[in-house]
Design a protein around this motif. Structure first.
Motif, PDB file in Angstrom:
ATOM      1  N   PRO A  70      -0.373  15.720  -3.302  1.00  0.00           N
ATOM      2  CA  PRO A  70       0.616  15.567  -4.169  1.00  0.00           C
ATOM      3  C   PRO A  70       1.995  16.302  -4.048  1.00  0.00           C
ATOM      4  CG  PRO A  70      -1.767  16.068  -4.876  1.00  0.00           C
ATOM      5  CD  PRO A  70      -1.556  16.220  -3.554  1.00  0.00           C
ATOM      6  N   GLY A  71       2.938  15.736  -4.577  1.00  0.00           N
ATOM      7  CA  GLY A  71       4.429  16.356  -4.342  1.00  0.00           C
ATOM      8  C   GLY A  71       5.086  15.996  -3.018  1.00  0.00           C
ATOM      9  N   THR A  72       4.231  15.351  -1.916  1.00  0.00           N
ATOM     10  CA  THR A  72       4.854  15.130  -0.587  1.00  0.00           C
ATOM     11  C   THR A  72       5.673  13.588  -0.931  1.00  0.00           C
ATOM     12  OG1 THR A  72       2.857  14.068   0.125  1.00  0.00           O
ATOM     13  CG2 THR A  72       3.153  16.351   0.602  1.00  0.00           C
ATOM     14  N   PRO A  73       6.531  13.418   0.085  1.00  0.00           N
ATOM     15  CA  PRO A  73       7.228  12.011  -0.098  1.00  0.00           C
ATOM     16  C   PRO A  73       6.214  10.713   0.030  1.00  0.00           C
ATOM     17  CG  PRO A  73       8.299  13.378   1.544  1.00  0.00           C
ATOM     18  CD  PRO A  73       7.044  14.033   1.093  1.00  0.00           C
ATOM     19  N   LEU A  74       6.532   9.730  -0.657  1.00  0.00           N
ATOM     20  CA  LEU A  74       5.637   8.387  -0.371  1.00  0.00           C
ATOM     21  C   LEU A  74       6.163   7.694   0.773  1.00  0.00           C
ATOM     22  CD1 LEU A  74       6.895   6.724  -3.945  1.00  0.00           C
ATOM     23  CD2 LEU A  74       4.349   7.821  -3.223  1.00  0.00           C
ATOM     24  N   ASN A  75       4.939   7.086   1.303  1.00  0.00           N
ATOM     25  CA  ASN A  75       5.134   6.291   2.722  1.00  0.00           C
ATOM     26  C   ASN A  75       6.350   5.356   2.758  1.00  0.00           C
ATOM     27  OD1 ASN A  75       3.840   4.577   0.941  1.00  0.00           O
ATOM     28  ND2 ASN A  75       2.729   3.615   2.809  1.00  0.00           N
ATOM     29  N   ILE A  76       6.850   4.897   1.758  1.00  0.00           N
ATOM     30  CA  ILE A  76       7.860   4.130   1.630  1.00  0.00           C
ATOM     31  C   ILE A  76       9.211   4.761   1.278  1.00  0.00           C
ATOM     32  CG2 ILE A  76       6.555   2.157   0.790  1.00  0.00           C
ATOM     33  CD1 ILE A  76       7.644   2.641  -2.115  1.00  0.00           C
ATOM     34  N   ALA A  77       9.244   6.071   1.309  1.00  0.00           N
ATOM     35  CA  ALA A  77      10.716   6.874   1.100  1.00  0.00           C
ATOM     36  C   ALA A  77      11.832   6.504   1.943  1.00  0.00           C
ATOM     37  CB  ALA A  77      10.115   8.300   1.065  1.00  0.00           C
TER      38      ALA A  77
ATOM     39  N   HIS B 234      18.177 -13.330  -8.433  1.00  0.00           N
ATOM     40  CA  HIS B 234      18.090 -13.528  -9.837  1.00  0.00           C
ATOM     41  C   HIS B 234      16.838 -13.762 -10.419  1.00  0.00           C
ATOM     42  CE1 HIS B 234      22.503 -13.998 -10.768  1.00  0.00           C
ATOM     43  NE2 HIS B 234      22.603 -14.246  -9.328  1.00  0.00           N
ATOM     44  N   THR B 235      15.882 -14.433  -9.520  1.00  0.00           N
ATOM     45  CA  THR B 235      14.458 -14.843  -9.552  1.00  0.00           C
ATOM     46  C   THR B 235      13.683 -14.029  -8.507  1.00  0.00           C
ATOM     47  OG1 THR B 235      15.275 -16.671 -10.762  1.00  0.00           O
ATOM     48  CG2 THR B 235      13.090 -16.506  -9.989  1.00  0.00           C
ATOM     49  N   THR B 236      12.538 -13.526  -8.789  1.00  0.00           N
ATOM     50  CA  THR B 236      11.580 -13.233  -7.919  1.00  0.00           C
ATOM     51  C   THR B 236      10.193 -13.455  -8.318  1.00  0.00           C
ATOM     52  OG1 THR B 236      12.808 -11.153  -7.367  1.00  0.00           O
ATOM     53  CG2 THR B 236      10.535 -11.144  -6.652  1.00  0.00           C
ATOM     54  N   VAL B 237       9.603 -14.457  -7.344  1.00  0.00           N
ATOM     55  CA  VAL B 237       8.128 -14.798  -7.925  1.00  0.00           C
ATOM     56  C   VAL B 237       7.212 -14.165  -6.826  1.00  0.00           C
ATOM     57  CG1 VAL B 237       6.690 -17.213  -7.940  1.00  0.00           C
ATOM     58  CG2 VAL B 237       9.015 -16.984  -8.467  1.00  0.00           C
ATOM     59  N   LEU B 238       6.104 -13.711  -7.437  1.00  0.00           N
ATOM     60  CA  LEU B 238       5.097 -13.044  -6.372  1.00  0.00           C
ATOM     61  C   LEU B 238       3.800 -13.991  -6.834  1.00  0.00           C
ATOM     62  CD1 LEU B 238       5.756  -9.324  -7.062  1.00  0.00           C
ATOM     63  CD2 LEU B 238       6.437 -10.604  -5.174  1.00  0.00           C
ATOM     64  N   ARG B 239       3.288 -14.551  -5.758  1.00  0.00           N
ATOM     65  CA  ARG B 239       1.961 -15.016  -6.047  1.00  0.00           C
ATOM     66  C   ARG B 239       0.691 -14.336  -5.102  1.00  0.00           C
ATOM     67  NH1 ARG B 239       3.367 -19.929  -8.163  1.00  0.00           N
ATOM     68  NH2 ARG B 239       5.569 -20.485  -8.005  1.00  0.00           N
ATOM     69  N   GLN B 240      -0.333 -14.372  -5.737  1.00  0.00           N
ATOM     70  CA  GLN B 240      -1.389 -13.831  -4.856  1.00  0.00           C
ATOM     71  C   GLN B 240      -1.166 -12.541  -4.156  1.00  0.00           C
ATOM     72  OE1 GLN B 240      -2.006 -17.100  -2.132  1.00  0.00           O
ATOM     73  NE2 GLN B 240      -2.660 -18.556  -4.080  1.00  0.00           N
ATOM     74  N   GLY B 241      -0.704 -11.682  -4.979  1.00  0.00           N
ATOM     75  CA  GLY B 241      -0.249 -10.519  -4.348  1.00  0.00           C
ATOM     76  C   GLY B 241      -1.437  -9.153  -4.885  1.00  0.00           C
ATOM     77  N   ALA B 242      -1.367  -7.916  -4.053  1.00  0.00           N
ATOM     78  CA  ALA B 242      -2.039  -6.997  -4.213  1.00  0.00           C
ATOM     79  C   ALA B 242      -1.422  -5.763  -4.123  1.00  0.00           C
ATOM     80  CB  ALA B 242      -3.594  -6.906  -3.396  1.00  0.00           C
ATOM     81  N   MET B 243      -1.446  -4.492  -4.748  1.00  0.00           N
ATOM     82  CA  MET B 243      -0.982  -3.254  -4.726  1.00  0.00           C
ATOM     83  C   MET B 243      -1.961  -2.157  -4.949  1.00  0.00           C
ATOM     84  SD  MET B 243       2.529  -2.073  -6.575  1.00  0.00           S
ATOM     85  CE  MET B 243       2.739  -0.338  -6.999  1.00  0.00           C
ATOM     86  N   SER B 244      -1.657  -0.980  -4.119  1.00  0.00           N
ATOM     87  CA  SER B 244      -2.280   0.128  -4.172  1.00  0.00           C
ATOM     88  C   SER B 244      -1.697   1.218  -4.017  1.00  0.00           C
ATOM     89  CB  SER B 244      -3.562   0.063  -3.209  1.00  0.00           C
ATOM     90  OG  SER B 244      -3.090   0.080  -1.899  1.00  0.00           O
ATOM     91  N   TYR B 245      -2.027   2.341  -4.747  1.00  0.00           N
ATOM     92  CA  TYR B 245      -1.473   3.700  -4.623  1.00  0.00           C
ATOM     93  C   TYR B 245      -2.304   4.618  -4.340  1.00  0.00           C
ATOM     94  CZ  TYR B 245       0.788   8.147  -5.947  1.00  0.00           C
ATOM     95  OH  TYR B 245       1.056   9.265  -5.864  1.00  0.00           O
TER      96      TYR B 245
ATOM     97  N   ARG C  47       0.951  -1.215   0.083  1.00  0.00           N
ATOM     98  CA  ARG C  47      -0.201  -0.124   0.007  1.00  0.00           C
ATOM     99  C   ARG C  47       0.864   1.251  -0.074  1.00  0.00           C
ATOM    100  NH1 ARG C  47      -3.261   3.522   3.745  1.00  0.00           N
ATOM    101  NH2 ARG C  47      -5.151   3.915   2.543  1.00  0.00           N
ATOM    102  N   ILE C  48       1.118   1.848  -1.101  1.00  0.00           N
ATOM    103  CA  ILE C  48       1.820   2.967  -1.256  1.00  0.00           C
ATOM    104  C   ILE C  48       1.107   4.115  -1.224  1.00  0.00           C
ATOM    105  CG2 ILE C  48       3.621   4.198  -2.698  1.00  0.00           C
ATOM    106  CD1 ILE C  48       4.078   1.508  -3.838  1.00  0.00           C
ATOM    107  N   THR C  49       1.349   5.183  -0.378  1.00  0.00           N
ATOM    108  CA  THR C  49       0.544   6.328  -0.172  1.00  0.00           C
ATOM    109  C   THR C  49       1.580   7.589   0.128  1.00  0.00           C
ATOM    110  OG1 THR C  49       0.692   6.264   2.167  1.00  0.00           O
ATOM    111  CG2 THR C  49      -1.063   5.349   1.169  1.00  0.00           C
ATOM    112  N   ARG C  50       0.913   8.819  -0.198  1.00  0.00           N
ATOM    113  CA  ARG C  50       1.524   9.895  -0.124  1.00  0.00           C
ATOM    114  C   ARG C  50       0.433  11.087   0.685  1.00  0.00           C
ATOM    115  NH1 ARG C  50       4.750  12.520  -4.296  1.00  0.00           N
ATOM    116  NH2 ARG C  50       5.019  10.193  -5.168  1.00  0.00           N
ATOM    117  N   ALA C  51       0.707  11.697   1.440  1.00  0.00           N
ATOM    118  CA  ALA C  51      -0.317  12.623   2.062  1.00  0.00           C
ATOM    119  C   ALA C  51      -1.028  13.798   0.961  1.00  0.00           C
ATOM    120  CB  ALA C  51       0.456  13.523   3.114  1.00  0.00           C
TER     121      ALA C  51
END
Length: 103
Positions: free
Chosen positions: A52-59, A82-93, A46-50
């Protein structure tokens, strides 16, 4: 990983299960720990910012991962995925100051 500056918000990243592998050859031959693969099951980012123009919560996380010097000397710990596997994931901004859009 919760944001210590905003404890009221949900964590930026959660993972149900994580596994990985490393190179035995690099460990015994060169004395270096090299991570070769990662599997994330059920990641939720869950990537957020307060506003527009403010830093991301993951900064702060990105800042800690970045190298401060262009030093190219080998390190004791080397991250080489070398290998990354993602299964059953979700992402939001989300921009938290923006009004919710009606579908």
């Amino acid at each position: 990983m919760a944001d210590p500056e905003h404890p009221d918000l949900p964590p930026a990243l959660t993972v149900q299960n994580i596994s990985g592998g490393f190179s035995i050859t690099s460990l015994f031959a060169y004395g270096r720990i090299v991570i070769t693969d990662v599997e994330l099951i059920g990641p939720s980012a869950r990537i957020t910012r307060a506003a527009p123009g403010t830093p991301l919560n993951i900064a702060p996380i990105l800042k800690r991962l970045r190298s401060d010097s262009p030093d190219s000397r080998p390190k004791r710990f080397s991250l080489s995925i070398h290998t990354t596997v993602l299964r059953q994931g979700a992402m939001s901004y989300d921009v938290l100051s923006a009004a919710n859009a009606d579908p």
